[in-house]
Write an enzyme that holds these catalytic residues in place. Sequence first.
Site, PDB file in Angstrom:
ATOM      1  N   ALA A  66      -3.282  13.377   1.155  1.00  0.00           N
ATOM      2  CA  ALA A  66      -4.718  13.412   0.856  1.00  0.00           C
ATOM      3  C   ALA A  66      -5.205  11.976   1.052  1.00  0.00           C
ATOM      4  O   ALA A  66      -5.088  11.132   0.170  1.00  0.00           O
ATOM      5  CB  ALA A  66      -4.950  13.887  -0.571  1.00  0.00           C
ATOM      6  N   TYR A  67      -5.702  11.701   2.246  1.00  0.00           N
ATOM      7  CA  TYR A  67      -5.911  10.310   2.669  1.00  0.00           C
ATOM      8  C   TYR A  67      -6.645   9.437   1.654  1.00  0.00           C
ATOM      9  O   TYR A  67      -6.310   8.283   1.448  1.00  0.00           O
ATOM     10  CB  TYR A  67      -6.689  10.271   3.991  1.00  0.00           C
ATOM     11  CG  TYR A  67      -6.010  10.937   5.162  1.00  0.00           C
ATOM     12  CD1 TYR A  67      -4.635  11.210   5.155  1.00  0.00           C
ATOM     13  CD2 TYR A  67      -6.746  11.293   6.283  1.00  0.00           C
ATOM     14  CE1 TYR A  67      -4.022  11.829   6.231  1.00  0.00           C
ATOM     15  CE2 TYR A  67      -6.134  11.911   7.372  1.00  0.00           C
ATOM     16  CZ  TYR A  67      -4.768  12.172   7.340  1.00  0.00           C
ATOM     17  OH  TYR A  67      -4.175  12.779   8.408  1.00  0.00           O
ATOM     18  N   GLU A  92      -3.154  -4.231  -3.222  1.00  0.00           N
ATOM     19  CA  GLU A  92      -3.649  -4.984  -4.377  1.00  0.00           C
ATOM     20  C   GLU A  92      -3.553  -4.156  -5.654  1.00  0.00           C
ATOM     21  O   GLU A  92      -3.355  -4.706  -6.744  1.00  0.00           O
ATOM     22  CB  GLU A  92      -5.102  -5.411  -4.145  1.00  0.00           C
ATOM     23  CG  GLU A  92      -5.281  -6.447  -3.046  1.00  0.00           C
ATOM     24  CD  GLU A  92      -5.434  -5.838  -1.654  1.00  0.00           C
ATOM     25  OE1 GLU A  92      -5.019  -4.685  -1.445  1.00  0.00           O
ATOM     26  OE2 GLU A  92      -5.982  -6.524  -0.776  1.00  0.00           O
ATOM     27  N   CYS A 150      -9.965  -5.649   0.843  1.00  0.00           N
ATOM     28  CA  CYS A 150     -11.119  -4.760   0.990  1.00  0.00           C
ATOM     29  C   CYS A 150     -12.066  -4.965  -0.194  1.00  0.00           C
ATOM     30  O   CYS A 150     -11.735  -5.625  -1.183  1.00  0.00           O
ATOM     31  CB  CYS A 150     -10.664  -3.304   1.073  1.00  0.00           C
ATOM     32  SG  CYS A 150     -10.190  -2.578  -0.501  1.00  0.00           S
ATOM     33  N   CYS A 177      -4.244   0.794  -2.326  1.00  0.00           N
ATOM     34  CA  CYS A 177      -4.132  -0.470  -1.607  1.00  0.00           C
ATOM     35  C   CYS A 177      -3.009  -1.315  -2.212  1.00  0.00           C
ATOM     36  O   CYS A 177      -2.619  -1.130  -3.375  1.00  0.00           O
ATOM     37  CB  CYS A 177      -5.436  -1.251  -1.714  1.00  0.00           C
ATOM     38  SG  CYS A 177      -6.727  -0.683  -0.590  1.00  0.00           S
ATOM     39  N   ASN A 209       0.830  -1.207   0.000  1.00  0.00           N
ATOM     40  CA  ASN A 209       0.000   0.000   0.000  1.00  0.00           C
ATOM     41  C   ASN A 209       0.866   1.259   0.000  1.00  0.00           C
ATOM     42  O   ASN A 209       1.975   1.282   0.555  1.00  0.00           O
ATOM     43  CB  ASN A 209      -1.017   0.009   1.144  1.00  0.00           C
ATOM     44  CG  ASN A 209      -0.422  -0.193   2.521  1.00  0.00           C
ATOM     45  OD1 ASN A 209       0.653  -0.767   2.661  1.00  0.00           O
ATOM     46  ND2 ASN A 209      -1.115   0.271   3.550  1.00  0.00           N
ATOM     47  N   VAL A 210       0.344   2.266  -0.664  1.00  0.00           N
ATOM     48  CA  VAL A 210       1.042   3.546  -0.813  1.00  0.00           C
ATOM     49  C   VAL A 210       0.048   4.649  -0.470  1.00  0.00           C
ATOM     50  O   VAL A 210      -0.894   4.887  -1.227  1.00  0.00           O
ATOM     51  CB  VAL A 210       1.577   3.719  -2.262  1.00  0.00           C
ATOM     52  CG1 VAL A 210       2.297   5.058  -2.400  1.00  0.00           C
ATOM     53  CG2 VAL A 210       2.503   2.569  -2.643  1.00  0.00           C
ATOM     54  N   GLU A 211       0.258   5.273   0.683  1.00  0.00           N
ATOM     55  CA  GLU A 211      -0.691   6.283   1.157  1.00  0.00           C
ATOM     56  C   GLU A 211      -0.304   7.679   0.691  1.00  0.00           C
ATOM     57  O   GLU A 211       0.711   7.869   0.025  1.00  0.00           O
ATOM     58  CB  GLU A 211      -0.795   6.192   2.682  1.00  0.00           C
ATOM     59  CG  GLU A 211      -1.339   4.835   3.101  1.00  0.00           C
ATOM     60  CD  GLU A 211      -1.575   4.693   4.589  1.00  0.00           C
ATOM     61  OE1 GLU A 211      -1.090   5.546   5.369  1.00  0.00           O
ATOM     62  OE2 GLU A 211      -2.252   3.717   4.965  1.00  0.00           O
ATOM     63  N   ASN A 212      -1.143   8.641   1.046  1.00  0.00           N
ATOM     64  CA  ASN A 212      -0.969  10.009   0.571  1.00  0.00           C
ATOM     65  C   ASN A 212      -1.484  10.966   1.634  1.00  0.00           C
ATOM     66  O   ASN A 212      -2.418  10.625   2.369  1.00  0.00           O
ATOM     67  CB  ASN A 212      -1.769  10.188  -0.733  1.00  0.00           C
ATOM     68  CG  ASN A 212      -1.386  11.443  -1.472  1.00  0.00           C
ATOM     69  OD1 ASN A 212      -1.794  12.546  -1.104  1.00  0.00           O
ATOM     70  ND2 ASN A 212      -0.596  11.300  -2.513  1.00  0.00           N
TER      71      ASN A 212
HETATM   72  N1  THU Z   1      -5.323  -1.648   2.581  1.00  0.00           N
HETATM   73  C1  THU Z   1      -4.778  -2.385   1.574  1.00  0.00           C
HETATM   74  O1  THU Z   1      -3.690  -2.100   1.097  1.00  0.00           O
HETATM   75  N2  THU Z   1      -5.491  -3.424   1.104  1.00  0.00           N
HETATM   76  C2  THU Z   1      -6.675  -3.860   1.605  1.00  0.00           C
HETATM   77  O2  THU Z   1      -7.272  -4.767   1.059  1.00  0.00           O
HETATM   78  C3  THU Z   1      -7.183  -3.267   2.849  1.00  0.00           C
HETATM   79  C4  THU Z   1      -6.620  -1.916   3.175  1.00  0.00           C
HETATM   80  C5  THU Z   1      -4.572  -0.484   3.075  1.00  0.00           C
HETATM   81  C6  THU Z   1      -5.153   0.840   2.683  1.00  0.00           C
HETATM   82  C7  THU Z   1      -4.595   1.745   3.734  1.00  0.00           C
HETATM   83  O3  THU Z   1      -3.307   2.194   3.305  1.00  0.00           O
HETATM   84  C8  THU Z   1      -4.412   0.851   4.942  1.00  0.00           C
HETATM   85  O4  THU Z   1      -4.541  -0.478   4.478  1.00  0.00           O
HETATM   86  C9  THU Z   1      -5.432   1.092   6.052  1.00  0.00           C
HETATM   87  O5  THU Z   1      -6.718   0.990   5.550  1.00  0.00           O
END
Ligand code: THU
Length: 176
Positions: A97-98, A105, A136, A103, A92-95
Site C-alpha cells: 500500500a504505497y 527519517e 521531504c 521515510c 525507508n521502509v515501503e509497503n
Molecule cells: N524518502 C525518504 O525516506 N526520505 C525523504 O526525505 C524523501 C523520500 C523515501 C520515501 C520512499 O520510500 C522513497 O524515498 C521514494 O520517495
Amino acid sequence: MVRRHRHGPAGLHLDDPVRRDPARRVAVRPTTTHAQGGRPDLPEGVGRVNFDWDQLVDAATKAMRNAYAPYSKFPVGAAGRTTDGRFVTGCNVENAAYGVALCAECGMISQLVLSGGGRLTHFVAVNGEGEVLMPCGRCRQLLWEHGGPELEVLTKAGVKRMDEVLPDAFGADDLA
Ligand code: THU
C-alpha cells in the site's frame, strides 16, 4: 530441461539475491568530503565547520543499505547526532500500500526517542548512491520537532540551519 535465463537486461543474475531484492540493488560510491562542513558562505575555520560530517554521511549510507524499497527502488538512509553524542539512523521502509511508506527519517526519529530521546544537533540523508539528499517536507517537520531551528543539516548547498531548511515552521510554540 527448462533453460533459465540467468542474466537480466542489466547483466545481473536473476537468481541473485541482490536482484530479487531491488532495495539492496544499490551502488554506493565513496562519499564526498564534507569534513569542512561545506558551507560556502563561511570562510574556512569559521562557524560550523568542526563537525565530522563524513562520519555522519557514512552512518546514513550504512543505514541506507538496509532500506526496504522494492516499489520505488529508491533507498534512503538518514543519520542524526544528538546533544549527548549518540548517532541515530534510519532507512525507508515501503509497503504494498504505497502511501504507507515510512521515510528513513521516521525510523531515525523512532530510534532517537527509543534510545533515550534528546535533541538532534546534526542531520544528513543520503540516496542509494550515498549522495546527500534533501529531506521531504513531512520529514522536515519531524526534524524541526526534535532539532529545532539550530539543527545543522547537510544539504547539497552545504550546511544549513533547520530554520533555513524549513522557514517559518509550525512547531510546539504555536500550540501554547
Ligand atoms: N524518502 C525518504 O525516506 N526520505 C525523504 O526525505 C524523501 C523520500 C523515501 C520515501 C520512499 O520510500 C522513497 O524515498 C521514494 O520517495
